[in-house]
Design an enzyme around this catalytic site. Structure first.
Site, PDB file in Angstrom:
ATOM      1  N   ASP A 132      19.871 -88.791 -45.697  1.00 19.64           N
ATOM      2  CA  ASP A 132      19.662 -89.764 -46.763  1.00 19.64           C
ATOM      3  C   ASP A 132      19.107 -91.046 -46.124  1.00 19.64           C
ATOM      4  O   ASP A 132      19.627 -91.509 -45.099  1.00 19.64           O
ATOM      5  CB  ASP A 132      20.970 -90.067 -47.490  1.00 19.64           C
ATOM      6  CG  ASP A 132      20.754 -90.932 -48.719  1.00 19.64           C
ATOM      7  OD1 ASP A 132      20.532 -90.343 -49.789  1.00 19.64           O
ATOM      8  OD2 ASP A 132      20.797 -92.172 -48.589  1.00 19.64           O
ATOM      9  N   ILE A 133      18.036 -91.590 -46.695  1.00 19.03           N
ATOM     10  CA  ILE A 133      17.466 -92.845 -46.177  1.00 19.03           C
ATOM     11  C   ILE A 133      18.391 -93.989 -46.585  1.00 19.03           C
ATOM     12  O   ILE A 133      18.673 -94.180 -47.778  1.00 19.03           O
ATOM     13  CB  ILE A 133      16.045 -93.071 -46.710  1.00 19.03           C
ATOM     14  CG1 ILE A 133      15.118 -91.911 -46.299  1.00 19.03           C
ATOM     15  CG2 ILE A 133      15.480 -94.392 -46.194  1.00 19.03           C
ATOM     16  CD1 ILE A 133      13.717 -92.012 -46.851  1.00 19.03           C
ATOM     17  N   GLU A 140      15.595 -89.660 -52.263  1.00 13.79           N
ATOM     18  CA  GLU A 140      15.452 -90.012 -50.854  1.00 13.79           C
ATOM     19  C   GLU A 140      16.271 -89.094 -49.961  1.00 13.79           C
ATOM     20  O   GLU A 140      16.463 -89.376 -48.778  1.00 13.79           O
ATOM     21  CB  GLU A 140      15.864 -91.462 -50.615  1.00 13.79           C
ATOM     22  CG  GLU A 140      17.355 -91.747 -50.784  1.00 13.79           C
ATOM     23  CD  GLU A 140      17.733 -92.099 -52.219  1.00 13.79           C
ATOM     24  OE1 GLU A 140      18.775 -92.723 -52.400  1.00 13.79           O
ATOM     25  OE2 GLU A 140      16.974 -91.732 -53.142  1.00 13.79           O
TER      26      GLU A 140
END
Length: 553
Positions: free
Chosen positions: A415-416, A459
């Protein structure tokens, strides 16, 4: 029937001197020499004569001394020379005997002492004519059967290259000619779109070395295509030396040892008027530049083909066809008067080749379309890596496979960090670019044949790692995070550093048939959640020895 000044060469197999003399008298009593009779006294000598010379008919006495009697002599003779008509002479006035010899291949049966000159001559003429008709029907049936087999071969393949090569090989064998080739004309339609596809020999059989690269041959073939378009027919030249060909055509064909030519067009549907206009302009432009038309034009001086086939297609302007190419047969061993059935045969085959070519093109286009559809169905449009659908499919396949093999399966979820703030600050276009660069870094680090990097959603990204232990998955995760750090993608709203970072969750299991891949996803997602709640920018492994390890910037 026999015409004036023609004579027939007859072989008489008769060991009775009186009967032989009688037949010689009957056939030799004409004021003009209509028959040339050769008499032998045994079947063995007669068979030798048939091997050494050509005869128009045979008069066979069934009771010659060296025959086995009955129809055996006839069977031996027909086995040696099946196309020579035979009239049987017999002492037996019996209907069963006559029927037996007719069934064995004789054209007629005459009883000795019961026929006169007119009946004998008529029997010979009728036998020759019936044999000729039978042979024509046999050859026609053979041609139709072979043509059907060729067409079946053409229709059974969707590969244009193999279709064309098989066709030229079979045509050469069937017509018993020296060379056969398929020439594809220049693609005029492609030229209209700014592309250039020059004409070329795309299939050949019996061609000498270097033939396809010979520029003179290709130039002549290119102009021949134009001739076929203009004539809307075939080119059938029996004798190159006697044909009124323009320019250096005779010299060119003589250099190539070509004595006779038969070319039939291969048509395809298309925008005829536009392509034909471009064709004409290009050919005459080539004439100005290279003087091709003057030097190599394969065209009689009057501009008309020497032979026209009844099976030639309708005018191209009417049916909208354009010339794809041509199927050409060359005779090199000597002149050849092309028969009408040969022209029709080649034209029919060319029509089937045209259909097969278009079908092959359609199949190829369909395959490309299916490939694109498959790509669209399995690829994320923004990042270019696998989408969620492909992720679910591959994960299920690997789960089932590794459950059978009892080998480990690992899953990494990424996950960003602070991506919503990234989007708010840099805009959605900036966010899309960030997603693409992160996806590229992930894909570059998961390069094994079985590894699958995928966009899981938003994301979030995932990597499926078959046959990978927890330790191996941790190595891959750290490599990905290090690669992202090396990119130094600016992130002005991140509270943990100036660049984009990732949070990672890893899960590793040995699949079993009683469970589903959802258990693996749940564990990896749980590990990812713990990595994010622990401060982000770190890897968390869902195992008995869970640990977090921050990635220092």
């Amino acid at each position: 029937m026999l015409t004036r000044n023609q004579s027939l060469k007859i072989l008489l197999v008769e060991d009775d001197l009186a009967d032989a003399t009688l037949i010689e008298d009957l056939l030799g009593s004409f004021s003009e020499s209509l028959f040339r009779l050769e008499t032998v006294k045994s079947l063995e000598i007669g068979l030798g004569c048939l091997e050494a010379e050509n005869f128009d008919a045979v008069l066979l006495d069934l009771s010659v001394s060296d025959s086995l009697g009955g129809s055996e002599a006839l069977a031996m003779l027909k086995a040696r020379s099946p196309t020579v008509p035979v009239v049987v002479l017999t002492d037996i006035n019996d209907e069963n005997t006559a029927l037996s010899v007719l069934r064995s291949g004789a054209q007629d049966c005459l009883v000795k002492g019961r026929f006169h000159r007119t009946l004998l001559v008529r029997a010979i003429h009728y036998a020759i004519e019936r044999q000729r008709i039978e042979e024509q029907l046999r050859q026609q049936a053979l041609r139709e059967r072979l043509l059907g087999q060729m067409i079946e071969h053409i229709r059974s393949s969707i590969d244009a290259s193999s279709i064309l090569q098989n066709t030229v090989a079979e045509v050469r064998q069937f017509l018993k000619t020296d060379r056969v080739l398929v020439y594809r004309c220049q693609d005029w339609a492609s030229q209209l779109d700014g592309e250039e596809q020059k004409g070329a020999i795309v299939a050949g059989d019996g061609l000498p070395d270097g033939y396809t690269e010979n520029q003179n041959i290709n130039a002549a073939l290119a102009v021949s295509c134009f001739v076929l378009v203009e004539s809307q027919s075939v080119q059938a030249i029996a004798d190159i030396r006697a044909a009124p060909l323009a320019g250096r055509c005779k010299e060119l064909l003589a250099d190539c040892e070509i004595a006779a030519v038969l070319s039939v067009p291969i048509w395809k549907s298309g925008d005829w008027e536009t392509a034909n206009t471009k064709l004409e302009e290009t050919v005459w432009e080539s004439e100005k530049i290279e003087d091709i038309a003057e030097n190599y034009l394969l065209l009689p001086a009057l501009g008309k083909p020497r032979v026209e086939s009844s099976s030639a297609p309708d005018a191209a302007g009417k049916n909208g066809n354009i010339l794809w190419g041509m199927l050409t047969a060359y005779n090199c061993s000597g002149v050849r008067e092309w028969q009408e059935w040969e022209i029709d045969f080649l034209q029919h085959l060319a029509n089937q080749v045209a259909i097969a070519i278009e079908q092959s093109q359609l199949y190829r286009q369909l395959a490309i379309a299916n490939q694109k559809l498959q790509q669209l169905a399995t690829t994320d449009g923004l990042t270019g890596i696998a989408n969620r659908r492909q992720f679910d499919r591959v994960l299920m396949l690997e789960w089932r496979r590794l459950a059978r093999e009892e080998m480990p399966l690992s899953l990494i979820m990424f996950d960003i960090d602070f991506f919503k703030l990234y989007n708010d600050f840099y805009g959605h276009l900036g966010g899309d670019d960030c997603l693409r660069q992160v996806a590229g870094a992930i894909a570059n680090c998961a390069k094994r044949a079985g590894d699958l990097p995928a966009r899981y959603g938003g994301e979030e990204f995932a990597v499926v790692l078959p046959n990978t232990s927890a330790k191996g998955a941790n190595v891959v995760a750290r490599k990905i995070c290090d690669t992202i750090a090396d990119l130094k993608l600016p992130h002005a709203r991140s509270s943990i550093g100036p660049y984009v970072t990732l949070s990672c969750g890893i899960a590793t299991v040995i699949p079993c048939t009683e469970a589903s891949p959802d258990t693996l996803i749940s564990r990896a997602d749980s590990a990812l959640y713990q990595a994010k709640t622990a401060g982000k920018n770190r890897i968390f492994h869902a195992s008995n020895e869970s640990e977090t390890s921050p990635i220092l910037m």
